[in-house]
Design an enzyme around this catalytic site. Structure first.
Site, PDB file in Angstrom:
ATOM      1  N   HIS A   1       4.266   6.886 -42.815  1.00 48.33           N
ATOM      2  CA  HIS A   1       4.689   7.431 -41.530  1.00 48.33           C
ATOM      3  C   HIS A   1       5.589   6.438 -40.772  1.00 48.33           C
ATOM      4  CE1 HIS A   1       4.481   9.515 -37.707  1.00 48.33           C
ATOM      5  NE2 HIS A   1       4.053   8.405 -37.140  1.00 48.33           N
TER       6      HIS A   1
ATOM      7  N   HIS B   1      10.522  10.456 -34.392  1.00 45.97           N
ATOM      8  CA  HIS B   1       9.533  11.236 -35.125  1.00 45.97           C
ATOM      9  C   HIS B   1      10.046  12.584 -35.622  1.00 45.97           C
ATOM     10  CE1 HIS B   1       6.807   8.133 -33.828  1.00 45.97           C
ATOM     11  NE2 HIS B   1       5.770   8.714 -34.399  1.00 45.97           N
TER      12      HIS B   1
ATOM     13  N   LYS C   1       1.377   2.798 -23.907  1.00 40.60           N
ATOM     14  CA  LYS C   1       0.821   4.091 -24.311  1.00 40.60           C
ATOM     15  C   LYS C   1      -0.163   4.591 -23.259  1.00 40.60           C
ATOM     16  CE  LYS C   1      -0.800   7.249 -27.602  1.00 40.60           C
ATOM     17  NZ  LYS C   1      -0.996   7.661 -28.977  1.00 40.60           N
TER      18      LYS C   1
ATOM     19  N   HIS D   1       9.350  12.888 -39.262  1.00 42.15           N
ATOM     20  CA  HIS D   1       8.464  13.904 -39.845  1.00 42.15           C
ATOM     21  C   HIS D   1       9.186  14.692 -40.928  1.00 42.15           C
ATOM     22  CE1 HIS D   1       5.778  13.932 -36.005  1.00 42.15           C
ATOM     23  NE2 HIS D   1       5.283  13.124 -36.919  1.00 42.15           N
TER      24      HIS D   1
ATOM     25  N   LYS E   1      -5.765  12.151 -28.853  1.00 44.13           N
ATOM     26  CA  LYS E   1      -5.374  13.234 -29.773  1.00 44.13           C
ATOM     27  C   LYS E   1      -6.198  13.084 -31.033  1.00 44.13           C
ATOM     28  CE  LYS E   1      -0.510  14.165 -28.761  1.00 44.13           C
ATOM     29  NZ  LYS E   1       0.848  14.128 -29.358  1.00 44.13           N
TER      30      LYS E   1
ATOM     31  N   ARG F   1     -20.483  20.875 -29.035  1.00 48.75           N
ATOM     32  CA  ARG F   1     -19.487  21.004 -27.963  1.00 48.75           C
ATOM     33  C   ARG F   1     -19.059  19.676 -27.343  1.00 48.75           C
ATOM     34  NH1 ARG F   1     -22.776  25.279 -27.183  1.00 48.75           N
ATOM     35  NH2 ARG F   1     -21.865  27.247 -27.865  1.00 48.75           N
TER      36      ARG F   1
ATOM     37  N   ARG G   1       4.927  12.359 -22.209  1.00 50.72           N
ATOM     38  CA  ARG G   1       4.288  11.938 -23.463  1.00 50.72           C
ATOM     39  C   ARG G   1       5.170  12.240 -24.673  1.00 50.72           C
ATOM     40  NH1 ARG G   1      -2.213  12.188 -25.007  1.00 50.72           N
ATOM     41  NH2 ARG G   1      -1.960  11.125 -26.999  1.00 50.72           N
TER      42      ARG G   1
ATOM     43  N   GLU H   1       5.818   1.573 -34.681  1.00 51.77           N
ATOM     44  CA  GLU H   1       5.348   2.152 -33.410  1.00 51.77           C
ATOM     45  C   GLU H   1       5.435   1.118 -32.284  1.00 51.77           C
ATOM     46  OE1 GLU H   1       4.818   5.339 -33.458  1.00 51.77           O
ATOM     47  OE2 GLU H   1       4.086   5.863 -35.470  1.00 51.77           O
TER      48      GLU H   1
HETATM   49  N1  NAD Z   1      -4.035  10.601 -32.773  1.00 42.51           N
HETATM   50  C1  NAD Z   1      -2.826  10.126 -32.574  1.00 42.51           C
HETATM   51  O1  NAD Z   1      -2.346  10.053 -31.440  1.00 42.51           O
HETATM   52  C2  NAD Z   1      -2.051   9.638 -33.747  1.00 42.51           C
HETATM   53  C3  NAD Z   1      -0.910   8.863 -33.543  1.00 42.51           C
HETATM   54  C4  NAD Z   1      -0.254   8.356 -34.663  1.00 42.51           C
HETATM   55  C5  NAD Z   1      -0.732   8.630 -35.930  1.00 42.51           C
HETATM   56  N2  NAD Z   1      -1.842   9.400 -36.090  1.00 42.51           N
HETATM   57  C6  NAD Z   1      -2.391   9.680 -37.413  1.00 42.51           C
HETATM   58  O2  NAD Z   1      -2.814   8.462 -37.998  1.00 42.51           O
HETATM   59  C7  NAD Z   1      -2.766   8.572 -39.409  1.00 42.51           C
HETATM   60  C8  NAD Z   1      -2.125   7.330 -39.974  1.00 42.51           C
HETATM   61  O3  NAD Z   1      -2.904   6.224 -39.626  1.00 42.51           O
HETATM   62  P1  NAD Z   1      -2.824   4.844 -40.422  1.00 42.51           P
HETATM   63  O4  NAD Z   1      -1.413   4.443 -40.557  1.00 42.51           O
HETATM   64  O5  NAD Z   1      -3.779   3.932 -39.786  1.00 42.51           O
HETATM   65  O6  NAD Z   1      -3.259   5.284 -41.885  1.00 42.51           O
HETATM   66  P2  NAD Z   1      -4.654   5.253 -42.665  1.00 42.51           P
HETATM   67  O7  NAD Z   1      -5.774   5.537 -41.795  1.00 42.51           O
HETATM   68  O8  NAD Z   1      -4.460   6.118 -43.862  1.00 42.51           O
HETATM   69  O9  NAD Z   1      -4.737   3.735 -43.157  1.00 42.51           O
HETATM   70  C9  NAD Z   1      -3.764   3.235 -44.046  1.00 42.51           C
HETATM   71  C10 NAD Z   1      -4.401   2.572 -45.273  1.00 42.51           C
HETATM   72  O10 NAD Z   1      -4.915   1.293 -44.918  1.00 42.51           O
HETATM   73  C11 NAD Z   1      -6.286   1.177 -45.301  1.00 42.51           C
HETATM   74  N3  NAD Z   1      -6.899   0.288 -44.347  1.00 42.51           N
HETATM   75  C12 NAD Z   1      -7.224   0.545 -43.073  1.00 42.51           C
HETATM   76  N4  NAD Z   1      -7.629  -0.562 -42.457  1.00 42.51           N
HETATM   77  C13 NAD Z   1      -7.586  -1.553 -43.358  1.00 42.51           C
HETATM   78  C14 NAD Z   1      -7.876  -2.941 -43.309  1.00 42.51           C
HETATM   79  N5  NAD Z   1      -8.235  -3.540 -42.170  1.00 42.51           N
HETATM   80  N6  NAD Z   1      -7.719  -3.667 -44.434  1.00 42.51           N
HETATM   81  C15 NAD Z   1      -7.279  -3.068 -45.583  1.00 42.51           C
HETATM   82  N7  NAD Z   1      -6.973  -1.777 -45.677  1.00 42.51           N
HETATM   83  C16 NAD Z   1      -7.124  -1.029 -44.580  1.00 42.51           C
HETATM   84  C17 NAD Z   1      -6.780   2.599 -45.272  1.00 42.51           C
HETATM   85  O11 NAD Z   1      -7.943   2.755 -46.038  1.00 42.51           O
HETATM   86  C18 NAD Z   1      -5.579   3.347 -45.830  1.00 42.51           C
HETATM   87  O12 NAD Z   1      -5.550   3.255 -47.229  1.00 42.51           O
HETATM   88  C19 NAD Z   1      -1.999   9.843 -39.709  1.00 42.51           C
HETATM   89  O13 NAD Z   1      -2.910  10.818 -40.147  1.00 42.51           O
HETATM   90  C20 NAD Z   1      -1.399  10.251 -38.373  1.00 42.51           C
HETATM   91  O14 NAD Z   1      -1.262  11.632 -38.228  1.00 42.51           O
HETATM   92  C21 NAD Z   1      -2.499   9.898 -35.019  1.00 42.51           C
HETATM   93 ZN    ZN Z   2       4.009   7.830 -35.115  1.00 43.40          ZN
END
Ligand code: NAD
Ligand code: ZN
Length: 368
Positions: A270, A253, A232, A257, A148, A126, A246, A190
């Site tokens: 993305h 997006h 943010k 999306h 999130k 929990r 928010r 972003e």
């Molecule tokens: N929680 C939220 O508020 C929120 C907001 C925006 C996006 N997201 C989510 O985030 C995700 C996308 O995140 P992302 O763009 O970081 O993608 P990701 O986590 O897939 O990372 C992108 C790629 O970079 C690699 N990588 C990461 N750090 C590295 C480093 N320092 N050196 C070399 N390679 C590295 C990863 O292994 C991956 O292959 C999506 O699932 C999206 O839905 C969440």
């Molecule tokens: Zn985004």
């Protein structure tokens, strides 16, 4: 902003008892004093993926005090693994290790790892503590801040999740030196978004510093991350569970999306889809008479300067867009709600766009 030894910037996300710091600087992963203050007890599990583990896992683990019980878990890399099955692996590892409610999870990776580990922490017994160590620009300016968490479902992206805030966010900008350039640009989408929605001065600063940002010059990138996180954090403080302001974080997006889903996840990153989506939002804002032609051109130019697309994908029709856009979580009943620009530096959510005008924009918008 206050200075902690060796840390370039410290911000706070102010959420009462759930407040937490964002520490931004160089050389932070590997510093013993960076994580220990935020650990809940003696049991720590570091979760990362196969790409990041060889780069940073050992350094992070070596910095944890010897008397702790430290476990690691390395998951496969990719958005297709952001699933409940992978989260279940985290829960199983925690249970097998006998971890109790005072354990701490550490998410070492991009947004995929951060979202999954956060969700694992939200539900394990929990709710247990977790710390974000984001390693992509996108996760450093966006996903690691705001609480999130969640996973994808076969029927929809991010459809299963919870709001669960970390105890701290540790942003080591050195990790960006190993990040592929395309991923860096995706994160810049972003960053640019924050300028568009809240801060014209920041937008102008980004225009002036884009070359340095793309070279990951430490001072400049730290400043961009700090200013992004500040915006943010401000918005999250005002509206933690997205009842109102928010939603502005979704600029670009709704279009984005739709592009991601239509192209198949992973074909357009993305951030790339958000770049094109923000260009479309700026174009629509101009056609509604809200921003000038010059401001529209300026918007497209800054997106392009980050090496992001401003066109829509070839072969994606206006009906393809509309079908996907109608599924957007922001919509209330059947009205399409879009984030648009009233000016550069000021956004609003509108459900007043005439459907014909949107359709015409989507028909005429340049494709590549
Ligand atoms: N929680 C939220 O508020 C929120 C907001 C925006 C996006 N997201 C989510 O985030 C995700 C996308 O995140 P992302 O763009 O970081 O993608 P990701 O986590 O897939 O990372 C992108 C790629 O970079 C690699 N990588 C990461 N750090 C590295 C480093 N320092 N050196 C070399 N390679 C590295 C990863 O292994 C991956 O292959 C999506 O699932 C999206 O839905 C969440
Ligand atoms: Zn985004």
């Amino acid at each position: 902003m206050t200075a902690v030894d060796g840390v370039q910037r410290t911000l706070e996300v102010a959420l009462g008892e759930r407040s937490y710091p964002i520490l931004i600087g160089t050389g932070l992963v590997g510093r013993p004093d960076m994580l220990t203050p935020y650990l809940a007890g003696q049991q720590v599990m570091v979760v990362t993926n196969e790409t990041i583990a060889p780069l940073y896992l050992e350094r992070l683990c070596d910095s944890l005090p010897d008397d702790l019980e430290v476990r690691t878990l390395v998951l496969p890399d990719g958005e297709q693994y952001k699933t409940i099955e992978q989260v279940e692996r985290i829960w199983s590892a925690l249970l097998e290790a006998g971890f109790n409610r005072r354990c701490t999870l550490i998410a070492l990776g991009g947004g995929v790892i951060g979202d999954m580990v956060g969700y694992a922490a939200a539900a394990y017994q929990r709710g247990v503590a977790f710390i974000q160590v984001p390693t992509t620009l996108l996760s450093q300016v966006d996903s690691s801040v705001g609480g999130k968490t969640g996973v994808n479902h076969p029927l929809g992206k991010n459809m299963i999740g919870a709001f669960w805030q970390p105890k701290a966010v540790l942003v080591d900008i050195d990790t960006l030196t190993t990040l592929p350039a395309r991923e860096l640009s995706a994160g810049l989408a972003e960053v640019i978004k924050y300028g568009f929605i809240r801060d014209e001065t920041f937008l102008a600063w980004l225009e002036a510093n884009m070359t340095a940002l793309r070279r990951v010059e430490p001072e400049v990138i730290a400043e961009a991350i700090a200013r992004s996180c500040l915006i943010k954090a401000d918005i999250v403080t005002e509206d933690e569970t997205e009842q109102g302001v928010r939603a502005l974080l979704n600029l670009g997006h709704t279009f984005g999306h739709a592009i991601e889903a239509h192209q198949g996840y992973g074909n357009w990153l993305h951030g790339e889809a958000v770049g094109a989506g923000m260009a479309m939002a700026a174009t629509l804002s101009h056609e509604l008479g809200w921003i000038s032609a010059a401001d529209r051109e300026r918007s497209l130019a800054v997106i392009k300067s980050a090496d992001l697309p401003v066109h829509a994908p070839a072969g994606m029709s206006s009906d393809d867009f509309l079908a996907r856009m109608r599924l957007d979580k922001k919509n209330i009943d059947t009205r399409l709600r879009l984030v648009l620009l009233e000016a550069l530096g000021s956004a609003c959510v509108s459900d007043a766009v005439p459907p014909d005008q949107l359709k015409t924009l989507l028909d005429q918008y340049p494709r590549r």
